[in-house]
Design a protein around this motif. Sequence first.
Motif, PDB file in Angstrom:
ATOM      1  N   THR A 162      -7.035  14.576  -0.582  1.00  0.00           N
ATOM      2  CA  THR A 162      -6.084  13.644   0.025  1.00  0.00           C
ATOM      3  C   THR A 162      -4.717  14.261   0.277  1.00  0.00           C
ATOM      4  OG1 THR A 162      -5.432  12.832  -2.160  1.00  0.00           O
ATOM      5  CG2 THR A 162      -7.260  11.715  -1.068  1.00  0.00           C
ATOM      6  N   GLY A 163      -4.297  15.230  -0.554  1.00  0.00           N
ATOM      7  CA  GLY A 163      -2.950  15.764  -0.444  1.00  0.00           C
ATOM      8  C   GLY A 163      -1.894  14.821  -0.965  1.00  0.00           C
ATOM      9  N   ARG A 164      -2.300  13.747  -1.649  1.00  0.00           N
ATOM     10  CA  ARG A 164      -1.373  12.749  -2.190  1.00  0.00           C
ATOM     11  C   ARG A 164      -1.631  12.598  -3.686  1.00  0.00           C
ATOM     12  NH1 ARG A 164       1.242   9.441   1.397  1.00  0.00           N
ATOM     13  NH2 ARG A 164       0.788   9.847   3.604  1.00  0.00           N
ATOM     14  N   ARG A 165      -0.585  12.715  -4.451  1.00  0.00           N
ATOM     15  CA  ARG A 165      -0.724  12.693  -5.901  1.00  0.00           C
ATOM     16  C   ARG A 165      -1.048  11.299  -6.426  1.00  0.00           C
ATOM     17  NH1 ARG A 165       3.304  15.643  -3.958  1.00  0.00           N
ATOM     18  NH2 ARG A 165       3.413  17.878  -4.457  1.00  0.00           N
ATOM     19  N   GLU A 166      -0.310  10.297  -5.971  1.00  0.00           N
ATOM     20  CA  GLU A 166      -0.547   8.931  -6.450  1.00  0.00           C
ATOM     21  C   GLU A 166      -1.915   8.420  -6.011  1.00  0.00           C
ATOM     22  OE1 GLU A 166       1.156   7.206  -8.501  1.00  0.00           O
ATOM     23  OE2 GLU A 166       2.738   8.695  -8.722  1.00  0.00           O
ATOM     24  N   GLN A 167      -2.311   8.735  -4.798  1.00  0.00           N
ATOM     25  CA  GLN A 167      -3.624   8.301  -4.322  1.00  0.00           C
ATOM     26  C   GLN A 167      -4.747   8.973  -5.113  1.00  0.00           C
ATOM     27  OE1 GLN A 167      -4.077   8.619  -0.101  1.00  0.00           O
ATOM     28  NE2 GLN A 167      -6.262   8.176  -0.132  1.00  0.00           N
ATOM     29  N   ALA A 168      -4.586  10.236  -5.461  1.00  0.00           N
ATOM     30  CA  ALA A 168      -5.595  10.922  -6.268  1.00  0.00           C
ATOM     31  C   ALA A 168      -5.697  10.291  -7.650  1.00  0.00           C
ATOM     32  CB  ALA A 168      -5.246  12.396  -6.382  1.00  0.00           C
ATOM     33  N   ARG A 169      -4.561  10.007  -8.281  1.00  0.00           N
ATOM     34  CA  ARG A 169      -4.585   9.385  -9.610  1.00  0.00           C
ATOM     35  C   ARG A 169      -5.198   7.986  -9.550  1.00  0.00           C
ATOM     36  NH1 ARG A 169       0.297   9.502 -10.238  1.00  0.00           N
ATOM     37  NH2 ARG A 169       0.474  11.554 -11.200  1.00  0.00           N
ATOM     38  N   PRO A 207     -11.465   4.897   4.907  1.00  0.00           N
ATOM     39  CA  PRO A 207     -10.537   4.718   6.051  1.00  0.00           C
ATOM     40  C   PRO A 207      -9.525   3.617   5.839  1.00  0.00           C
ATOM     41  CG  PRO A 207     -12.861   4.457   6.736  1.00  0.00           C
ATOM     42  CD  PRO A 207     -12.853   4.660   5.278  1.00  0.00           C
ATOM     43  N   TRP A 208      -9.792   2.700   4.890  1.00  0.00           N
ATOM     44  CA  TRP A 208      -8.846   1.612   4.646  1.00  0.00           C
ATOM     45  C   TRP A 208      -7.562   2.116   3.986  1.00  0.00           C
ATOM     46  CZ3 TRP A 208      -9.924  -2.705   7.088  1.00  0.00           C
ATOM     47  CH2 TRP A 208     -11.263  -3.015   7.367  1.00  0.00           C
ATOM     48  N   GLN A 209      -7.565   3.323   3.469  1.00  0.00           N
ATOM     49  CA  GLN A 209      -6.344   3.853   2.855  1.00  0.00           C
ATOM     50  C   GLN A 209      -5.225   4.029   3.884  1.00  0.00           C
ATOM     51  OE1 GLN A 209      -5.808   4.265  -0.299  1.00  0.00           O
ATOM     52  NE2 GLN A 209      -7.860   4.137  -1.175  1.00  0.00           N
ATOM     53  N   ARG A 210      -5.592   4.213   5.151  1.00  0.00           N
ATOM     54  CA  ARG A 210      -4.561   4.402   6.175  1.00  0.00           C
ATOM     55  C   ARG A 210      -3.781   3.129   6.449  1.00  0.00           C
ATOM     56  NH1 ARG A 210      -8.067   7.806  10.693  1.00  0.00           N
ATOM     57  NH2 ARG A 210      -8.750   9.491   9.280  1.00  0.00           N
ATOM     58  N   LEU A 211      -4.344   1.965   6.112  1.00  0.00           N
ATOM     59  CA  LEU A 211      -3.664   0.701   6.386  1.00  0.00           C
ATOM     60  C   LEU A 211      -2.689   0.316   5.291  1.00  0.00           C
ATOM     61  CD1 LEU A 211      -6.720  -1.372   7.687  1.00  0.00           C
ATOM     62  CD2 LEU A 211      -5.087  -0.007   9.010  1.00  0.00           C
ATOM     63  N   ARG A 212      -2.636   1.059   4.210  1.00  0.00           N
ATOM     64  CA  ARG A 212      -1.722   0.724   3.119  1.00  0.00           C
ATOM     65  C   ARG A 212      -0.314   1.178   3.474  1.00  0.00           C
ATOM     66  NH1 ARG A 212      -4.381   2.331  -2.531  1.00  0.00           N
ATOM     67  NH2 ARG A 212      -2.718   0.909  -3.161  1.00  0.00           N
ATOM     68  N   PRO A 213       0.696   0.403   3.081  1.00  0.00           N
ATOM     69  CA  PRO A 213       2.082   0.809   3.415  1.00  0.00           C
ATOM     70  C   PRO A 213       2.476   2.148   2.788  1.00  0.00           C
ATOM     71  CG  PRO A 213       1.971  -1.506   2.767  1.00  0.00           C
ATOM     72  CD  PRO A 213       0.631  -0.917   2.455  1.00  0.00           C
ATOM     73  N   HIS A 215       0.772   4.764   2.578  1.00  0.00           N
ATOM     74  CA  HIS A 215       0.253   5.896   3.345  1.00  0.00           C
ATOM     75  C   HIS A 215       1.202   6.312   4.466  1.00  0.00           C
ATOM     76  CE1 HIS A 215      -3.094   8.496   4.588  1.00  0.00           C
ATOM     77  NE2 HIS A 215      -2.736   8.224   5.824  1.00  0.00           N
ATOM     78  N   ARG A 216       2.091   5.421   4.861  1.00  0.00           N
ATOM     79  CA  ARG A 216       3.004   5.745   5.967  1.00  0.00           C
ATOM     80  C   ARG A 216       4.127   6.682   5.533  1.00  0.00           C
ATOM     81  NH1 ARG A 216       3.643  -0.548   8.069  1.00  0.00           N
ATOM     82  NH2 ARG A 216       1.396  -0.933   8.373  1.00  0.00           N
ATOM     83  N   HIS A 217       4.402   6.745   4.242  1.00  0.00           N
ATOM     84  CA  HIS A 217       5.481   7.597   3.746  1.00  0.00           C
ATOM     85  C   HIS A 217       4.877   8.860   3.143  1.00  0.00           C
ATOM     86  CE1 HIS A 217       8.139   4.161   4.303  1.00  0.00           C
ATOM     87  NE2 HIS A 217       7.238   3.428   3.646  1.00  0.00           N
ATOM     88  N   PRO A 218       5.079  10.027   3.743  1.00  0.00           N
ATOM     89  CA  PRO A 218       4.480  11.263   3.214  1.00  0.00           C
ATOM     90  C   PRO A 218       5.127  11.679   1.903  1.00  0.00           C
ATOM     91  CG  PRO A 218       5.943  11.762   5.041  1.00  0.00           C
ATOM     92  CD  PRO A 218       5.872  10.258   4.966  1.00  0.00           C
TER      93      PRO A 218
END
Length: 400
Positions: A162-169, A207-213, A215-218
């Motif tokens: 994912t390249g995202r720390r919070e999403q991985a956790r 794919p639903w992860q892209r709709l979370r707010p 996800h818009r902030h890198p």
Amino acid sequence: MTRSPATPLPPPKARRRLRETAALTQTQLADRVGVTPGTVRAWESGRTTPRGRKREAYAKLLKTLAEEAAVQAPEPEPKPKLEPESRPQPQPEAKPQPEPQPQPEPEPEVEPEGKSQPQPESQPQPQPVAAPEPVALTPAQAFDALYAFSAPALVRQTFLLTGRREQARESVERAFQAAWEHWPEVARDRDPVGWVRATAYEYALSPWQRLRPRHRHPEPPPADPGDRTLLNALLRLPPRHRRTLVLYDGVGLDLPETAAETEASTPATANRLLRAREAVAGRLPALADPQVLHRRLAELASNERLRAAEPPTVRRGGERRARLRTRAAIAFTVALVATTALTVRTAPTHYEPPVSPGQAVRGVPQRVAPGALSDEELELRQKLRDQMQDGPERLSPRLE
């Protein structure tokens, strides 16, 4: 919150091995069970579990395949019979020996005063050490041990996807919560870490992860330029290719295990792996060697400081989520029953035609109610009464 399965099933890898031993494709097995091939792939990878009648049919079919495989297996060669041991020869009886004559005891020597004879010290005998008895772990202790052993590595692996720390956790925590909910099945699985890993990857790549707010902030990229370049190269790969590359070159699974976990055939998995390696090597030529790529993936995952939550926190979060889902289902069912009862109580039991709006009448209205019959109507009624009411004569036309 734990549930005991209705019918025991073999582990996912054993299910696939039984199907392949019987020379059945996933489509053929799906036709025999009455499901789709995608459902069979999910069952064999451990991502989902059959329930209800489908579970009974699937378990019965796997049992039949196991019995057929046992019948077709070659019988073991009989062991050579050992020759009977030679019986021991009887020993000649020993002749009785004459009893020894008692000898006079020697008188003890008297030592001079001031000198004492040293007494021999008795050495302690070593006591046999008993082997410690195995301690049976409770479900919570076994879950905590599995979480402490595999959660940190799974968080780092999911970060590569994912390249995202919070999403991985969060993905790993959700996967372990699902494992705690299905703990009887996960505890008996041959590879419980693989079960949790497959669930975490599915949640992370949804794919639903892209709709979370969020996800818009890198998130901030890695500090090392080499790690940042490698992570960008991984994120540019398609999700399926990226997952295959991480499982094979990052985790270290072999090709059949990677194919089973990604729910794909072995040739398709090999094709995805080759394409992913070519894409990474095209951006980073130094990583064309698989050994170097494996080492760089491990370094990229280890350089990030990713911490997992405590096991009791994850268990309590899963139980709280399960309680909320149960209460929501109960509330929805009660509302549906109340709405149905209210509809049945207030619905009309017969049809009531709508009342037509009133109209202004001018002049003499037409006769709409029965009244006195005219001479023509009386003549017609008498004519109908005189004629026959049935028979072929009534049907045949006549000229008057």
